[in-house]
Design an enzyme around this catalytic site. Structure first.
Site, mmCIF file in Angstrom:
data_model
loop_
_atom_site.group_PDB
_atom_site.id
_atom_site.type_symbol
_atom_site.label_atom_id
_atom_site.label_comp_id
_atom_site.label_asym_id
_atom_site.label_seq_id
_atom_site.Cartn_x
_atom_site.Cartn_y
_atom_site.Cartn_z
ATOM 1 N N CYS A 136 31.897 12.564 38.615
ATOM 2 C CA CYS A 136 31.887 12.844 40.049
ATOM 3 C C CYS A 136 31.924 11.533 40.824
ATOM 4 C CB CYS A 136 30.642 13.649 40.430
ATOM 5 S SG CYS A 136 30.642 14.137 42.160
ATOM 6 N N CYS B 139 32.938 21.271 38.614
ATOM 7 C CA CYS B 139 33.124 21.346 37.162
ATOM 8 C C CYS B 139 34.281 20.415 36.807
ATOM 9 C CB CYS B 139 33.416 22.792 36.766
ATOM 10 S SG CYS B 139 33.122 23.143 35.029
ATOM 11 N N CYS C 77 28.627 21.131 34.688
ATOM 12 C CA CYS C 77 28.906 20.583 33.358
ATOM 13 C C CYS C 77 28.642 19.081 33.379
ATOM 14 C CB CYS C 77 30.332 20.898 32.902
ATOM 15 S SG CYS C 77 31.625 20.001 33.781
#
Length: 139
Positions: free
Chosen positions: A88, A9, A81
């Site tokens: 990422c 997240c 999310c």
């Protein structure tokens, strides 16, 4: 053989912490479950209390940064999310990637009871997602 699951997240404070709690509960000894954020914001006290209502204690969880887990070869990486999915970094892993954009309960507004209700709603969405994930992927 235990599978390794990473739940990502933005700040590793609410959604990923709730998901880690449920994933550990549902997976039992079938998986090692970790959660992290692209940032760390600490574990949200409302997330702790809303999980305790459902019999899951996440009060010992810590808020971790994704950088701490580069050396683990995950089987599954789940982003919870859109922000985490977009931010990422490249993960040198064979992991299957999953994504579900849950609403952020930390951004809930209103009275205390309205905010708690929004936390419960997100908790319940995450609970069902985790139950289904375990049923479909950890046989």
């Amino acid at each position: 053989m235990e599978k390794k699951i990473l739940i990502l997240c933005t700040g590793n404070s609410c959604r990923s912490q709730i998901a880690e709690g449920y994933m550990r509960d549902f997976a039992g000894n079938k998986a090692l479950v970790y959660s992290a954020g692209v940032e760390t914001h600490g574990v949200n006290p409302k997330a702790i209390s809303i999980m305790k209502e459902d019999g899951i204690d996440i009060s010992n969880h810590t808020s971790n940064n994704i950088d701490e887990y580069y050396n683990i070869d995950f089987d599954y990486v789940i982003t919870v999310c859109d922000n985490a999915k977009e931010r990422c970094p490249f993960f040198p892993t064979k992991a299957q990637k999953f994504h579900y954009n849950f609403p952020d309960p930390a951004k809930a507004t209103g009275t205390d009871s309205e905010i708690e209700e929004q936390f419960r709603n997100v908790r319940n969405l995450i609970k069902e997602y985790c139950r289904t994930f375990v049923d479909n992927n950890l046989k």
